[in-house]
Write an enzyme that holds these catalytic residues in place. Structure first.
Site, PDB file in Angstrom:
ATOM      1  N   ASN A 147       0.514   8.599   0.577  1.00 18.12           N
ATOM      2  CA  ASN A 147       1.004   9.843   0.195  1.00 18.12           C
ATOM      3  C   ASN A 147       2.126  10.021   1.255  1.00 18.12           C
ATOM      4  O   ASN A 147       3.043  10.662   0.726  1.00 18.12           O
ATOM      5  CB  ASN A 147       0.075  10.936   0.572  1.00 18.12           C
ATOM      6  CG  ASN A 147      -0.968  10.898  -0.301  1.00 18.12           C
ATOM      7  OD1 ASN A 147      -0.818  11.043  -1.663  1.00 18.12           O
ATOM      8  ND2 ASN A 147      -2.336  10.748   0.045  1.00 18.12           N
ATOM      9  N   THR A 148       2.324   9.495   2.396  1.00 18.23           N
ATOM     10  CA  THR A 148       3.532   9.660   3.221  1.00 18.23           C
ATOM     11  C   THR A 148       4.483   8.540   3.357  1.00 18.23           C
ATOM     12  O   THR A 148       5.770   8.662   3.301  1.00 18.23           O
ATOM     13  CB  THR A 148       2.908  10.041   4.733  1.00 18.23           C
ATOM     14  OG1 THR A 148       1.984  11.023   4.546  1.00 18.23           O
ATOM     15  CG2 THR A 148       3.953  10.191   5.805  1.00 18.23           C
TER      16      THR A 148
ATOM     17  N   ASP B  99      -7.315   3.371  -2.928  1.00 17.69           N
ATOM     18  CA  ASP B  99      -7.408   3.367  -1.572  1.00 17.69           C
ATOM     19  C   ASP B  99      -8.959   3.213  -1.081  1.00 17.69           C
ATOM     20  O   ASP B  99      -9.451   2.378  -0.234  1.00 17.69           O
ATOM     21  CB  ASP B  99      -6.749   4.489  -0.708  1.00 17.69           C
ATOM     22  CG  ASP B  99      -7.250   5.870  -1.003  1.00 17.69           C
ATOM     23  OD1 ASP B  99      -7.728   5.928  -2.400  1.00 17.69           O
ATOM     24  OD2 ASP B  99      -7.126   6.727  -0.420  1.00 17.69           O
TER      25      ASP B  99
ATOM     26  N   ASP C  72       0.728  -1.028  -0.199  1.00 17.87           N
ATOM     27  CA  ASP C  72      -0.045   0.129   0.063  1.00 17.87           C
ATOM     28  C   ASP C  72       0.673   1.249  -0.146  1.00 17.87           C
ATOM     29  O   ASP C  72       1.551   1.611   1.105  1.00 17.87           O
ATOM     30  CB  ASP C  72      -0.790   0.030   1.023  1.00 17.87           C
ATOM     31  CG  ASP C  72      -1.705   1.297   1.375  1.00 17.87           C
ATOM     32  OD1 ASP C  72      -2.118   2.010   0.270  1.00 17.87           O
ATOM     33  OD2 ASP C  72      -2.135   1.722   2.442  1.00 17.87           O
TER      34      ASP C  72
END
Length: 242
Positions: free
Chosen positions: A9-10, A96, A6
């Site tokens: 964004n971070t 997601d 997965d």
């Protein structure tokens, strides 16, 4: 065994499932993906299939490496799902959010389910008891709110999230904390209440990186499951094997 990747964004989450059981989970930086994945394949040589869900950036080099090790399903709008996608622009629905909807219809079948993913953004996704995905909402997450106050003003400081002792801030710092933490908590409760007025027997699932931080602040009854998206990805992989 399945490998779940997965790419957010971070950071990147790597998980190993054997059927419905989560055997391994790690959260890493994207540049460490190949190195960490090699160790996982050594530890779990039975892994045959993997699924990649990416809302961030994944290098072609990393993707080619994964394809050499396993049969990779890259999650996209054309992947098979166990719900009816009634989003007006289905091709733009984030992977997601697809995974969260899949987890809802699999783990809470024939339920009106509102999934709240509290990460970089807060996403709201709703699947009704007929298995129809209707959509939801997207709003700024906790850290994004702190960063916006700092970057879009000239004098407010950049703060890290922390618990508030009172909703009445008595300094600039405590006022920011109250505005962000109290604001997002009231938003989530308000959205839940909106759905409750329209849909009876509503099941609410809170997931994402800020699950623990926010769950204790909500007045509504929820299921808190920080691994809900990973479970959805595992079910999607199984569903797309056939």
């Amino acid at each position: 065994m399945n490998l779940i990747i997965d790419v957010g964004n971070t950071n990147v989450k790597l998980a190993v499932f054997k059927e419905d059981s989560l055997l391994f989970l790690d959260i890493i930086q994207g540049e460490d993906l190949e190195k960490k994945a090699k160790n996982i394949f050594k530890e779990f040589p039975e892994i045959k299939d993997s699924i990649l869900s990416s809302v961030g950036n994944l290098s072609n080099k990393d993707l080619e490496f994964l394809k050499r090790q396993t049969k990779v399903h890259v999650l996209n709008a054309d992947s098979k799902v166990a719900f009816v996608n009634k989003y007006a622009t289905p091709k733009t629905l984030g992977v997601d959010r697809i995974a969260l909807a899949m987890a809802a219809v699999t783990l809470f079948p024939k339920k009106n389910a509102l999934i709240i993913d509290a990460g970089s953004c807060v996403t709201y996704d709703f699947v009704d008891s007929n298995g129809d995905y209707l959509g939801g909402a997207i709003s700024p997450g906790v850290q994004m709110r702190y960063k916006a106050l700092y970057s879009l003003t000239s004098k407010l400081p950049l703060l890290e999230k922390e618990d508030i002792l009172s909703f009445i801030g008595n300094s600039t710092e405590t006022s920011i904390h109250s505005g962000v933490v109290n604001g997002i908590s009231l938003e989530i409760d308000g959205v839940i209440n909106q759905y409750k007025t329209r849909f009876k027997d509503l099941t609410v699932i809170l997931t994402g990186g800020d699950t623990h931080f926010l769950s204790k602040r909500l007045k509504n009854t929820i299921f808190a499951d920080s691994k809900f998206l990973l479970k959805g990805l595992n079910h999607l992989l199984e569903y797309n094997k056939h």
